[in-house]
Design a protein around this motif. Sequence first.
Motif, short mmCIF file in Angstrom:
data_model
loop_
_atom_site.label_atom_id
_atom_site.label_comp_id
_atom_site.label_asym_id
_atom_site.label_seq_id
_atom_site.Cartn_x
_atom_site.Cartn_y
_atom_site.Cartn_z
N SER A 70 40.38 50.93 41.31
CA SER A 70 39.93 52.30 40.86
C SER A 70 38.46 52.22 41.30
O SER A 70 37.98 53.60 41.44
CB SER A 70 40.17 52.37 39.40
OG SER A 70 39.28 51.37 38.59
N GLU A 71 37.62 51.27 41.50
CA GLU A 71 36.29 51.38 41.46
C GLU A 71 35.97 51.26 43.20
O GLU A 71 35.15 52.04 43.80
CB GLU A 71 35.57 50.22 40.80
CG GLU A 71 35.44 50.48 39.38
CD GLU A 71 34.27 51.71 39.09
OE1 GLU A 71 33.51 52.03 39.78
OE2 GLU A 71 34.54 52.31 37.74
N GLU A 72 36.65 50.40 43.81
CA GLU A 72 36.34 50.11 45.15
C GLU A 72 37.28 50.45 46.21
O GLU A 72 37.19 50.42 47.42
CB GLU A 72 35.77 48.56 45.23
CG GLU A 72 34.97 48.05 44.31
CD GLU A 72 33.45 48.81 44.83
OE1 GLU A 72 33.43 48.87 45.93
OE2 GLU A 72 32.81 49.04 43.76
N GLY A 73 38.46 50.89 45.68
CA GLY A 73 39.54 51.34 46.70
C GLY A 73 40.08 50.14 47.37
O GLY A 73 40.03 48.81 46.84
N GLY A 74 40.83 50.20 48.58
CA GLY A 74 41.25 48.92 49.08
C GLY A 74 42.79 48.77 48.72
O GLY A 74 43.31 49.65 47.90
N PRO A 75 43.09 47.72 49.36
CA PRO A 75 44.63 47.12 48.71
C PRO A 75 45.05 47.03 47.21
O PRO A 75 43.65 46.77 46.52
CB PRO A 75 44.73 45.68 49.66
CG PRO A 75 43.59 45.68 50.87
CD PRO A 75 42.55 46.67 50.16
N SER A 76 46.13 47.10 46.79
CA SER A 76 46.10 47.23 45.49
C SER A 76 46.00 45.62 44.84
O SER A 76 46.24 45.47 43.74
CB SER A 76 47.62 47.57 45.09
OG SER A 76 48.57 46.76 45.79
N VAL A 83 44.91 44.15 40.88
CA VAL A 83 43.61 44.43 40.36
C VAL A 83 43.47 45.81 40.40
O VAL A 83 42.47 46.42 41.04
CB VAL A 83 42.50 43.81 41.52
CG1 VAL A 83 42.56 42.00 41.34
CG2 VAL A 83 42.75 43.90 42.98
N PRO A 84 44.10 46.55 39.37
CA PRO A 84 44.07 47.74 39.38
C PRO A 84 42.44 48.35 39.02
O PRO A 84 41.95 49.41 39.46
CB PRO A 84 44.84 48.30 38.16
CG PRO A 84 45.14 46.82 37.44
CD PRO A 84 44.83 45.78 38.67
N ALA A 85 41.80 47.49 38.19
CA ALA A 85 40.63 48.08 37.75
C ALA A 85 39.43 47.90 38.84
O ALA A 85 38.77 48.82 39.07
CB ALA A 85 39.82 47.15 36.85
N LEU A 86 39.56 46.81 40.01
CA LEU A 86 38.94 46.78 41.30
C LEU A 86 39.25 48.00 42.10
O LEU A 86 38.39 48.39 42.72
CB LEU A 86 38.96 45.17 41.76
CG LEU A 86 38.28 45.14 43.06
CD1 LEU A 86 36.84 45.05 42.53
CD2 LEU A 86 38.69 43.77 43.72
N LEU A 130 39.57 42.90 33.64
CA LEU A 130 39.83 43.56 34.90
C LEU A 130 41.18 42.95 35.73
O LEU A 130 41.61 43.84 36.70
CB LEU A 130 38.80 43.12 35.48
CG LEU A 130 37.25 43.54 34.93
CD1 LEU A 130 36.06 43.06 35.62
CD2 LEU A 130 37.17 45.18 34.95
N ALA A 131 41.71 41.87 35.42
CA ALA A 131 42.80 41.40 36.14
C ALA A 131 43.33 40.20 35.16
O ALA A 131 42.81 39.48 34.36
CB ALA A 131 42.32 40.68 37.36
N GLU A 132 44.71 40.39 35.43
CA GLU A 132 45.60 39.22 34.63
C GLU A 132 46.58 38.41 35.51
O GLU A 132 46.98 39.08 36.57
CB GLU A 132 46.38 39.92 33.31
CG GLU A 132 45.62 40.48 32.47
CD GLU A 132 46.40 41.22 31.32
OE1 GLU A 132 46.57 40.57 30.03
OE2 GLU A 132 46.93 42.09 31.60
N TYR A 133 46.81 37.24 35.13
CA TYR A 133 47.81 36.58 36.06
C TYR A 133 48.99 36.30 35.28
O TYR A 133 48.86 35.64 34.15
CB TYR A 133 47.06 35.19 36.48
CG TYR A 133 48.18 34.27 37.20
CD1 TYR A 133 48.28 34.51 38.35
CD2 TYR A 133 48.32 33.12 36.65
CE1 TYR A 133 49.48 33.94 39.06
CE2 TYR A 133 49.38 32.23 37.51
CZ TYR A 133 49.77 32.53 38.69
OH TYR A 133 50.76 31.69 39.46
N THR A 134 50.15 36.73 35.76
CA THR A 134 51.34 36.27 35.17
C THR A 134 51.72 35.03 35.41
O THR A 134 51.87 34.65 36.61
CB THR A 134 52.72 37.32 35.72
OG1 THR A 134 51.99 38.95 35.30
CG2 THR A 134 53.94 37.03 35.06
N LEU A 135 52.06 34.21 34.26
CA LEU A 135 52.59 33.04 34.44
C LEU A 135 54.12 32.61 35.26
O LEU A 135 54.96 33.26 34.86
CB LEU A 135 52.50 32.09 33.48
CG LEU A 135 51.08 31.91 32.46
CD1 LEU A 135 51.34 31.51 31.27
CD2 LEU A 135 49.98 31.20 33.59
N PRO A 136 54.13 31.76 35.92
CA PRO A 136 55.40 31.53 36.59
C PRO A 136 56.53 31.09 35.54
O PRO A 136 56.14 30.23 34.54
CB PRO A 136 55.27 30.49 37.69
CG PRO A 136 54.02 30.53 38.10
CD PRO A 136 53.02 31.01 36.87
#
Length: 256
Positions: free
Chosen positions: A129-135, A124-127, A157-163
């Motif tokens: 950058s705004e809120e900090g915390g774990p990547s 969640v890079p966008a999150l 804001l977030a993408e999920y890579t399909l298995p």
Amino acid sequence: MAVGVLALQGSFREHIACLRKLGVEAVEVRKAEQLEGLAGLIIPGGESTTMAKLAEHYHLFPSLREFGASGKPIWGTCAGLIFLADKAVGQKAGGQDLLGGLDCTVHRNFFGCQLNSFETQLPVPALVSEEGGPSSFRAVFIRAPAITEAGPSVEVLAEYTLPSNFQASALDQVEGQEELQKVIVAVRQKNLMATAFHPELTSDMRWHRYFLKMVNGGKNLECRKESSMMGLPQVKDLPIFREADHLSFDNDFDQG
């Protein structure tokens, strides 16, 4: 500042618990007049067709559309994402009414049935950058939708890579399926935000803080002392599902 949670069906109590944990006044919304005076609104996860029918029965759609058109922030989670999309595919017969506003196409049941629900550590890079915390964020997907197409004005804001072994029937309805390697699961467009997963089912409050910043004009909210949580579910993480535990349980059961 008061934030409403559409309380027709679904996980509205969990969202209210998160808001009150952050010291925000939370209001259950079931009637149009209850939208008055609210600074923002959350549309929770649940059964989107049922929620739409109830919203239509209580004549909520005109007021909800007016609320969004006024520029007040709205956040939709899971079923709420479907509500906010301009276009939805994979609908049940007869479809359902949509609020619209998000320039995207969402597949209502992209990840399959209830048994295909899952959780993952989602980048969640966008999150961050705004809120900090774990990547990453512990994202809980329950019979979840996914965004398969988004317009140029939509911020991803977030993408999920399909298995590699992903076999969802939804791919049969997605143009260019043979090239689809990931789907969008969190977006923002102007005053609208949507996530395909359920942040209210974890103790990580960053998505709620991010939304409250939208409500507060882009500024961090100075949280008050925790509000009363009486009668509400505790905000804590559920145990993490592990395939090894599942197999162990099955083996024990088979052996009597």
